[in-house]
Design a protein around this motif. Sequence first.
Motif, mmCIF file in Angstrom:
data_model
loop_
_atom_site.group_PDB
_atom_site.id
_atom_site.type_symbol
_atom_site.label_atom_id
_atom_site.label_comp_id
_atom_site.label_asym_id
_atom_site.label_seq_id
_atom_site.Cartn_x
_atom_site.Cartn_y
_atom_site.Cartn_z
ATOM 1 N N CYS A 3 0.849 -1.181 0.000
ATOM 2 C CA CYS A 3 0.000 0.000 0.000
ATOM 3 C C CYS A 3 0.886 1.234 0.000
ATOM 4 C CB CYS A 3 -0.924 0.001 1.208
ATOM 5 S SG CYS A 3 -0.059 0.179 2.789
ATOM 6 N N LYS A 4 0.265 2.406 -0.239
ATOM 7 C CA LYS A 4 1.050 3.629 -0.363
ATOM 8 C C LYS A 4 1.814 3.936 0.924
ATOM 9 C CE LYS A 4 -0.311 7.025 -3.770
ATOM 10 N NZ LYS A 4 -1.108 8.226 -4.064
ATOM 11 N N ASN A 5 1.141 3.783 2.071
ATOM 12 C CA ASN A 5 1.787 4.079 3.345
ATOM 13 C C ASN A 5 2.946 3.128 3.614
ATOM 14 O OD1 ASN A 5 0.026 6.173 3.847
ATOM 15 N ND2 ASN A 5 -1.419 4.907 4.996
ATOM 16 N N CYS A 6 2.757 1.842 3.280
ATOM 17 C CA CYS A 6 3.830 0.853 3.469
ATOM 18 C C CYS A 6 5.024 1.173 2.587
ATOM 19 C CB CYS A 6 3.315 -0.543 3.162
ATOM 20 S SG CYS A 6 2.102 -1.154 4.352
ATOM 21 N N GLN A 7 4.739 1.527 1.321
ATOM 22 C CA GLN A 7 5.815 1.858 0.397
ATOM 23 C C GLN A 7 6.579 3.081 0.860
ATOM 24 O OE1 GLN A 7 6.741 0.005 -2.394
ATOM 25 N NE2 GLN A 7 8.501 1.357 -2.220
ATOM 26 N N CYS A 8 5.840 4.066 1.366
ATOM 27 C CA CYS A 8 6.481 5.276 1.883
ATOM 28 C C CYS A 8 7.372 4.925 3.074
ATOM 29 C CB CYS A 8 5.411 6.287 2.287
ATOM 30 S SG CYS A 8 6.090 7.870 2.839
ATOM 31 N N GLY A 9 6.900 3.993 3.922
ATOM 32 C CA GLY A 9 7.694 3.558 5.065
ATOM 33 C C GLY A 9 8.967 2.865 4.640
ATOM 34 N N VAL A 10 8.887 2.044 3.591
ATOM 35 C CA VAL A 10 10.073 1.364 3.057
ATOM 36 C C VAL A 10 11.072 2.399 2.540
ATOM 37 C CG1 VAL A 10 10.926 -0.164 1.248
ATOM 38 C CG2 VAL A 10 8.844 -0.766 2.501
ATOM 39 N N ASN A 11 10.572 3.393 1.809
ATOM 40 C CA ASN A 11 11.438 4.452 1.277
ATOM 41 C C ASN A 11 12.204 5.143 2.396
ATOM 42 O OD1 ASN A 11 10.285 3.796 -1.144
ATOM 43 N ND2 ASN A 11 9.117 5.678 -1.365
ATOM 44 N N VAL A 12 11.485 5.518 3.450
ATOM 45 C CA VAL A 12 12.103 6.225 4.574
ATOM 46 C C VAL A 12 13.146 5.340 5.250
ATOM 47 C CG1 VAL A 12 11.678 7.220 6.852
ATOM 48 C CG2 VAL A 12 10.117 7.726 4.970
ATOM 49 N N CYS A 13 12.824 4.066 5.464
ATOM 50 C CA CYS A 13 13.759 3.142 6.141
ATOM 51 C C CYS A 13 15.044 2.959 5.354
ATOM 52 C CB CYS A 13 13.086 1.789 6.360
ATOM 53 S SG CYS A 13 11.823 1.793 7.647
ATOM 54 N N VAL A 14 14.921 2.758 4.045
ATOM 55 C CA VAL A 14 16.103 2.555 3.199
ATOM 56 C C VAL A 14 16.985 3.797 3.210
ATOM 57 C CG1 VAL A 14 16.866 2.260 0.809
ATOM 58 C CG2 VAL A 14 15.044 0.820 1.715
ATOM 59 N N ARG A 15 16.370 4.956 3.084
ATOM 60 C CA ARG A 15 17.145 6.193 3.008
ATOM 61 C C ARG A 15 17.766 6.555 4.346
ATOM 62 N NH1 ARG A 15 12.443 8.873 -0.836
ATOM 63 N NH2 ARG A 15 12.895 7.515 -2.627
ATOM 64 N N THR A 17 18.664 4.322 6.550
ATOM 65 C CA THR A 17 19.744 3.341 6.728
ATOM 66 C C THR A 17 21.005 3.807 6.026
ATOM 67 O OG1 THR A 17 18.178 1.496 6.882
ATOM 68 C CG2 THR A 17 20.455 0.957 6.305
ATOM 69 N N HIS A 18 20.848 4.316 4.793
ATOM 70 C CA HIS A 18 22.007 4.841 4.060
ATOM 71 C C HIS A 18 22.638 6.008 4.820
ATOM 72 C CE1 HIS A 18 24.458 6.275 0.695
ATOM 73 N NE2 HIS A 18 24.035 7.480 1.028
ATOM 74 N N THR A 19 21.781 6.920 5.310
ATOM 75 C CA THR A 19 22.289 8.088 6.043
ATOM 76 C C THR A 19 23.013 7.654 7.312
ATOM 77 O OG1 THR A 19 20.408 9.373 5.214
ATOM 78 C CG2 THR A 19 21.638 10.302 7.053
ATOM 79 N N ALA A 20 22.441 6.674 8.023
ATOM 80 C CA ALA A 20 23.054 6.193 9.265
ATOM 81 C C ALA A 20 24.435 5.590 9.012
ATOM 82 C CB ALA A 20 22.142 5.165 9.929
ATOM 83 N N LEU A 21 24.564 4.805 7.933
ATOM 84 C CA LEU A 21 25.867 4.209 7.605
ATOM 85 C C LEU A 21 26.893 5.288 7.262
ATOM 86 C CD1 LEU A 21 24.843 1.099 5.463
ATOM 87 C CD2 LEU A 21 25.946 1.086 7.713
ATOM 88 N N CYS A 22 26.444 6.302 6.526
ATOM 89 C CA CYS A 22 27.366 7.384 6.133
ATOM 90 C C CYS A 22 27.847 8.180 7.343
ATOM 91 C CB CYS A 22 26.669 8.337 5.152
ATOM 92 S SG CYS A 22 26.418 7.634 3.515
ATOM 93 N N ILE A 23 27.025 8.246 8.385
ATOM 94 C CA ILE A 23 27.393 8.994 9.587
ATOM 95 C C ILE A 23 28.159 8.106 10.577
ATOM 96 C CG2 ILE A 23 26.476 10.185 11.627
ATOM 97 C CD1 ILE A 23 24.168 11.146 9.853
ATOM 98 N N ALA A 24 27.774 6.823 10.653
ATOM 99 C CA ALA A 24 28.345 5.927 11.666
ATOM 100 C C ALA A 24 29.839 5.693 11.460
ATOM 101 C CB ALA A 24 27.596 4.598 11.649
ATOM 102 N N CYS A 152 16.238 1.517 -8.710
ATOM 103 C CA CYS A 152 17.330 1.343 -7.746
ATOM 104 C C CYS A 152 16.760 1.062 -6.357
ATOM 105 C CB CYS A 152 18.203 2.590 -7.715
ATOM 106 S SG CYS A 152 19.574 2.464 -6.547
ATOM 107 N N PRO A 153 16.996 -0.121 -5.798
ATOM 108 C CA PRO A 153 16.474 -0.433 -4.463
ATOM 109 C C PRO A 153 17.140 0.387 -3.360
ATOM 110 C CG PRO A 153 17.902 -2.199 -5.240
ATOM 111 C CD PRO A 153 17.717 -1.271 -6.392
ATOM 112 N N TRP A 154 18.350 0.891 -3.612
ATOM 113 C CA TRP A 154 19.039 1.682 -2.594
ATOM 114 C C TRP A 154 18.536 3.116 -2.565
ATOM 115 C CZ3 TRP A 154 20.904 -0.044 1.528
ATOM 116 C CH2 TRP A 154 21.770 0.701 2.332
ATOM 117 N N LEU A 155 17.995 3.595 -3.698
ATOM 118 C CA LEU A 155 17.334 4.903 -3.726
ATOM 119 C C LEU A 155 15.842 4.768 -3.434
ATOM 120 C CD1 LEU A 155 18.787 6.612 -6.960
ATOM 121 C CD2 LEU A 155 19.653 6.746 -4.635
ATOM 122 N N GLU A 156 15.304 3.581 -3.674
ATOM 123 C CA GLU A 156 13.875 3.299 -3.607
ATOM 124 C C GLU A 156 13.100 4.205 -4.564
ATOM 125 O OE1 GLU A 156 11.558 1.236 -2.582
ATOM 126 O OE2 GLU A 156 13.161 -0.125 -2.016
#
Length: 295
Positions: A3-15, A17-24, A152-156
């Motif tokens: 659903c739209k809300n689920c997809q939006c949640g996936v987008n936020v989680c992936v992005r 995660t990328h930000t967290a790795l770049c900072i960690a 791109c799954p990493w950009l979602e």
Amino acid sequence: MLCKNCQCGVNVCVRLTHTALCIAVPATLLWKNSGLKRAVVDGDDPLYGILYFLVLILSLVMYYTACLTDPGYILMTHAKKRNGIQAISNEQEDSCPSEDEVEDTSLNADCEEPLDKGSKYRYCDFCEIQQPMRSKHCEDCKRCVRKYDHHCPWLETCVGERNHKFFLMFLFVMSVVIIWTFCITLKALESRVQWSEWFKVNLLLFLDILVLIFGGFSVLGLCGFHSYLMLNGLTTWESVSREKITYLKYLDDNYNPFDEGYIRNVYYFLCFLNVRRWETIYFQKAKIKTSNGVV
């Protein structure tokens, strides 16, 4: 189907995660006794630290620009059936660029009829539209995308005509960050006589190196591949699925009708802001090829 809300949640989680790795990874370097810590925390070379974090921030800016930029979704004509009568509501007229906004050979195919009316264009059963040349329907985005490259799954999100340049810029800057960080991390490793002691002291740095190695191979490989695509006027989809694409499969394997030479390819890829009408270029190349006696 999400659903739209689920997809939006996936987008936020992936992005995130990328930000967290770049900072960690840089955060561990600021905690351990590394060149970055000495430059920033101890104040030995603040300019070095500022430059490093500017490049890191630039990589995140390019990442989110690629994520959030419309990849080139094709405006759809929405059909609603009511009591057996089909009512058509078009997108707003001002969505089509004016003549001043578009190059002579780069018209918005949403607003114009195909150049060659005798040509067979792909019809998308999902969007119920005729796709402009080089477009493809993305099953993940549920939309047709101009000059489709890949999803791109990493950009979602999809990589297409409008955000491909930002995707390549992100890959290039991220490659610089990874190589730079890898060098800092290697120099920060502390030597010990016993392997158990070495592992205990350098555990965080060792994990950083693993992340950088696995991420680095992917990013550097993609950066090289998409640089090649840019120079040759290709997309990933056209490169790997040429035999399935109507407008390419009957041409010679080594012939690319969209290749305008390295300089023009790079210019239109990086500097041109509007979408292009690829039918114009395709049929101009076909005429030149025919006039030269090559079939």
